[in-house]
Write an enzyme that holds these catalytic residues in place. Structure first.
Site, PDB file in Angstrom:
ATOM      1  N   GLU A 195      -6.686  -3.813  -9.476  1.00 42.12           N
ATOM      2  CA  GLU A 195      -5.397  -4.254  -8.940  1.00 42.12           C
ATOM      3  C   GLU A 195      -5.385  -5.764  -8.735  1.00 42.12           C
ATOM      4  O   GLU A 195      -4.384  -6.438  -9.001  1.00 42.12           O
ATOM      5  CB  GLU A 195      -5.099  -3.529  -7.622  1.00 42.12           C
TER       6      GLU A 195
ATOM      7  N   HIS B 194       0.824  -1.214   0.000  1.00 40.57           N
ATOM      8  CA  HIS B 194       0.000   0.000   0.000  1.00 40.57           C
ATOM      9  C   HIS B 194       0.859   1.267   0.000  1.00 40.57           C
ATOM     10  O   HIS B 194       1.763   1.408   0.836  1.00 40.57           O
ATOM     11  CB  HIS B 194      -0.928   0.006   1.219  1.00 40.57           C
TER      12      HIS B 194
ATOM     13  N   HIS C 227     -10.496   1.881  -6.348  1.00 37.72           N
ATOM     14  CA  HIS C 227      -9.638   2.617  -7.285  1.00 37.72           C
ATOM     15  C   HIS C 227      -8.735   1.604  -7.957  1.00 37.72           C
ATOM     16  O   HIS C 227      -8.675   0.438  -7.557  1.00 37.72           O
ATOM     17  CB  HIS C 227      -8.787   3.671  -6.558  1.00 37.72           C
TER      18      HIS C 227
END
Ligand code: ZN
Length: 275
Positions: free
Chosen positions: A134, A61, A116
């Protein structure tokens, strides 16, 4: 048995908004780091109980310096810090038996807690014409090494996104999305139990989950939010810019080229001025 854990933050138990995931955005970030470490430890403990021997954890992250190293299970190895050529899946190769994606979230443009794709410039990311987030992008990378992604954890909607790509994948649902920044969260105890149970279920059905395969050569297409970003991304040699859709297309030589080129395009696009 050697396992790769990519641990993102948006899909971690108890995390609902940016105050938990951004050190500059609020006073919950230190709590978020603890929750992230707790979720990783639950998966590691279950995997070791099941019989796994080696566990590689990639903090995945933002700056990739979130997991509390001193509190992580002593048997795990931690990859922390950035940049890395292959970002969220750096270090993943064909020596691993399986990958588990922990704390993941849905892709840009759909509902889900903190949805996102990679950064704030991507509207849509496609591999071979299929839209991926992702989860999908990293699963394609793993699949090119013949490594199956056997488990995902996060909200109920990333569980669906993952199952669409990898039927039979084990899904640890630790919260139910109410909006992009709200969720009904399991208690810490129940979330830990869910993560442990689903980790063991994933390992028990490891042989039934196929690596995600896509026809080669791969085609990567990134649709940007505006033309200025696409123009910057198209500086990367070998790309093709489709002006009418703000999309930049690239045919990578392999999965490593795919990841590095995606990062180059996003970094360039991020420098575009005016929004
Ligand atoms: Zn993240």
């Amino acid at each position: 048995m050697k396992l790769f854990l990519s641990v993102d933050m948006e899909g971690i138990s108890g995390i609902v908004d940016t105050t938990y995931i951004n050190p500059d955005a609020g006073n919950n970030y230190q709590r978020g780091r603890q929750f992230m470490t707790d979720d990783a430890n639950a998966v590691i403990e279950a995997a070791l109980e099941w019989g796994a021997k080696e566990i590689f954890v990639a903090d995945s992250h933002n700056t990739m310096n979130n997991i509390l190293w001193e509190a992580l299970h002593p048997k795990a190895r931690l990859l922390a810090g950035s940049p890395r050529d292959h970002s969220m899946v750096h270090g993943l190769d064909d020596s691993f038996d399986a990958a588990l994606f922990i704390g993941y979230h849905t892709r840009q443009g759909v509902p889900g807690v903190l949805s996102h794709t990679m950064s704030n410039v991507i509207r849509n990311l496609y591999i071979n014409g299929r839209v991926v987030g992702e989860f999908g992008f990293n699963a394609v990378f793993a699949g090119m090494y013949q490594v199956p992604v056997i488990m995902v954890s996060g909200d109920n909607l990333i569980a669906e996104e993952a199952r669409d790509l990898i039927p039979g994948i084990s899904t640890a649902v630790v919260k139910e999305a109410v909006s992009r920044t709200a969720a009904i969260c399991l208690s810490r105890e129940e979330a830990t139990a869910e993560l442990k149970q689903k980790t063991k279920a994933a390992l028990s059905s490891l042989n039934q989950i196929a690596p995600l395969r896509m026809a080669q050569p791969l085609e990567m297409a990134i649709e940007f939010s505006h033309a200025g970003q696409a123009e910057m991304a198209a500086i990367v040699p070998g790309t093709r810019y489709e002006q009418e859709t703000n999309t930049v297309i690239y045919t990578p030589a392999d999965q490593q080229d795919m990841y590095k080129t995606m990062r180059a395009m996003l970094n360039l696009a991020g420098t575009a001025e005016f929004f």
